[in-house]
Design an enzyme around this catalytic site. Structure first.
Site, PDB file in Angstrom:
ATOM      1  N   CYS A   1      -4.727  -3.111   4.420  1.00 47.92           N
ATOM      2  CA  CYS A   1      -4.280  -2.584   5.713  1.00 47.92           C
ATOM      3  C   CYS A   1      -5.354  -2.655   6.794  1.00 47.92           C
ATOM      4  CB  CYS A   1      -3.752  -1.166   5.516  1.00 47.92           C
ATOM      5  SG  CYS A   1      -2.608  -0.623   6.824  1.00 47.92           S
TER       6      CYS A   1
ATOM      7  N   GLU B   1       0.851  -1.185   0.000  1.00 49.09           N
ATOM      8  CA  GLU B   1       0.000   0.000   0.000  1.00 49.09           C
ATOM      9  C   GLU B   1       0.892   1.243   0.000  1.00 49.09           C
ATOM     10  OE1 GLU B   1      -3.522   1.871   2.836  1.00 49.09           O
ATOM     11  OE2 GLU B   1      -1.951   0.625   3.728  1.00 49.09           O
TER      12      GLU B   1
ATOM     13  N   LYS C   1     -10.239   0.848  -0.898  1.00 46.06           N
ATOM     14  CA  LYS C   1     -10.154   0.647   0.549  1.00 46.06           C
ATOM     15  C   LYS C   1     -11.317   1.343   1.252  1.00 46.06           C
ATOM     16  CE  LYS C   1      -6.950   1.494   4.420  1.00 46.06           C
ATOM     17  NZ  LYS C   1      -5.640   2.112   4.789  1.00 46.06           N
TER      18      LYS C   1
END
Length: 502
Positions: A212, A80, A179
């Site tokens: 994440c 990321e 995300k």
């Protein structure tokens, strides 16, 4: 002639078997990338300057892609924010963004780079995948325009999404994930309106992808496994290590084990801010992992995985509160120290003897520990800790945690502070709790922030125990990390009660 016929017969017998065996496994790669950051600016730079900066990182990633392909990898995951970092605002991010189309458009940017407007980063990633015949997973910023007809449209008329892209071995865009659970420092970005559950099929299994901080939530992470039945999770991340419970390799390994899937995690490598920890994990154990605070170098990991991993049969039958509920006439700790760890108030009680049985309770959760040290050192203090409540920072999620930790100093108020080394050996330990969830992740770390899955196991009655037959290492922490995935209405009610002091 007979010899030739025998050879042909032999080939027909052998090759189907070899092909079948080959299809049962594949080689995967992840790259922990030492990111080259662009200069922080107050005003946007030109797209050409931004591309020049990103190409510096793309050059590094391309070397890793080529090396992984040479080693037989079918897929590689990169981190990321791996092209440009995260020091941006709504204006300065603009030259680093591209429009990423829906993969259903059937697009190979390497062949048709201008089909959806300028996309030099996607073109280069596509060509990496195509030229090395490998799936490439990367993270970029997707730009989407909007107008007043959209009530959620930002005032500048654009959405900026933290976006994972996947290009197959022909260079075709096959997956795009925005995300959903953003973290501090991503205020310049937007979450999608609803969580996305993105999967794609390959000749070597079914893959799901998230990013994440998404790992802490039910949607999309758990849905990809429980509902959509993926074999492997792809996890680009820029993870700051939060010892003792949110160390990158610890939570990655525990998640793979607890959810019964392969897990490919690629992190940024930046020791100045405590950022390291990548790995290739199977449900039974890590195949390769990397945690290194001593070097500034990146690291390529390559390992073989099962196409369809077999989740541990044990985890499907564990009753996580069976043993803990069977304990009668225990005396919960009265000498308790309260310590805040990552915004949550834990309660700790000290292990004052070299061996013993201790318990600590908070609400409906009681944690029990039986242990025996090789020796009780005067310079190291260990404690049994508990947290049972709603975490309300960086999102809202309910936690039930039983944890054995080494305290940073001999002062109990330092329990739960980051510590990476220890000298105390535990000959045995058994940790259990009266959990109200089946989502309990076993986490064990040894001195040097090292995993050693062969040194512990989980019993069907919910006990996390050491394996006495295996030589131990100095222990940092042993934890049962429970996640209670509540409905939104119940979460909101809990928040209301907490705010009211109930």
């Amino acid at each position: 002639m007979v010899f030739i016929q025998l050879c042909v017969a032999f080939l027909f017998l052998v090759f189907p078997v070899c092909k079948s065996q080959a299809s049962d496994k594949y080689i995967a790669a992840v790259y922990e990338h030492a990111l080259v950051f662009p200069d922080v600016t107050e005003k946007p730079i030109t797209p050409a300057e931004a591309l020049r900066m990103m190409n510096i990182n793309l050059d590094i990633l391309e070397k890793a892609v080529k090396e992984a392909a040479k080693k037989g990898a079918r897929i590689i995951v990169t981190p990321e924010d791996g092209l440009h970092g995260w020091h941006f605002n709504r204006e300065t991010i603009v030259p680093y963004t591209e429009d990423v189309p829906d993969p259903q458009v059937n697009w190979i940017p390497c062949k048709y780079p201008q089909r959806f407007g300028p996309a030099p980063v996607q073109e280069r990633l596509s060509c990496m995948a195509k030229d090395s015949t490998i799936y490439v997973v990367a993270n970029i910023v997707d730009r989407k325009t909007c107008n007043s007809s959209d009530p959620l449209c930002p005032s500048d008329g654009r959405y900026y999404y933290n976006t994972n892209v996947v290009f197959d071995s022909e260079g075709k865009l096959v997956a795009r994930y925005h995300k959903y659970n953003l973290f501090t420092g991503e205020e310049h970005l937007n979450p999608p309106k609803e969580p996305e559950q993105i999967t794609f099929d390959t000749p070597f299994g079914k893959f799901g992808i998230f990013t994440c901080w998404d790992i802490m939530f039910y949607d999309p992470a758990v849905i990809l496994v429980n509902t959509l039945k993926v074999d492997t999770i792809l996890f680009p991340t820029a993870w700051f290590n939060f010892l003792p419970h949110l160390s990158a390799v610890k939570i990655q390994s525990a998640w793979a084990m607890g959810m019964g899937v392969n897990f490919l995690s690629s992190n940024i490598h930046n020791t100045s801010i405590g950022m390291t920890g990548s790995g290739i994990y199977a449900p039974d154990k890590p195949r390769e992992y990397y945690y290194n605070m001593e070097t500034d170098e990146g690291k390529l990991l390559v390992s073989e995985l099962d196409v369809h991993p077999k989740p541990s049969a044990l985890y499907s039958v564990v009753d996580w509160n069976l043993y803990a509920n069977s304990i009668k006439n225990f005396s919960p700790a009265t000498n308790v120290t309260r310590v805040v760890i990552y915004f949550d108030e834990y309660m700790f009680t000290e292990l004052t003897e070299a061996e013993g049985n201790i318990s600590i309770c908070h609400g409906d959760l009681c944690c029990h520990l039986t242990y025996r040290m090789a020796e009780k050192r005067k310079d190291e203090v260990y404690a049994l800790g508990i947290f049972n409540g709603l975490h309300v920072v960086e999102g809202q999620f309910y936690l039930q945690i039983c944890t054995l930790v080494k305290c940073k100093t001999t002062n109990m108020t330092t329990c739960g502070r980051p510590v990476e080394t220890s000298s105390t050996f535990f000959k045995e330990f058994s940790l259990s709790g009266t959990f109200g969830t089946n989502y309990v992740f076993p986490e064990v770390l040894f001195s040097g922030v090292q995993l050693a899955p062969e040194t512990f196991k989980v019993l069907k009655d919910g006990r996390l125990i050491s394996q006495s037959s295996v030589s131990s290492k100095p222990l940092l922490t042993a934890t049962l990390y429970g996640r209670c995935f509540l409905g939104l209405s119940l979460q909101h009610e809990l928040i209301r009660l907490i705010a009211a002091g109930v």
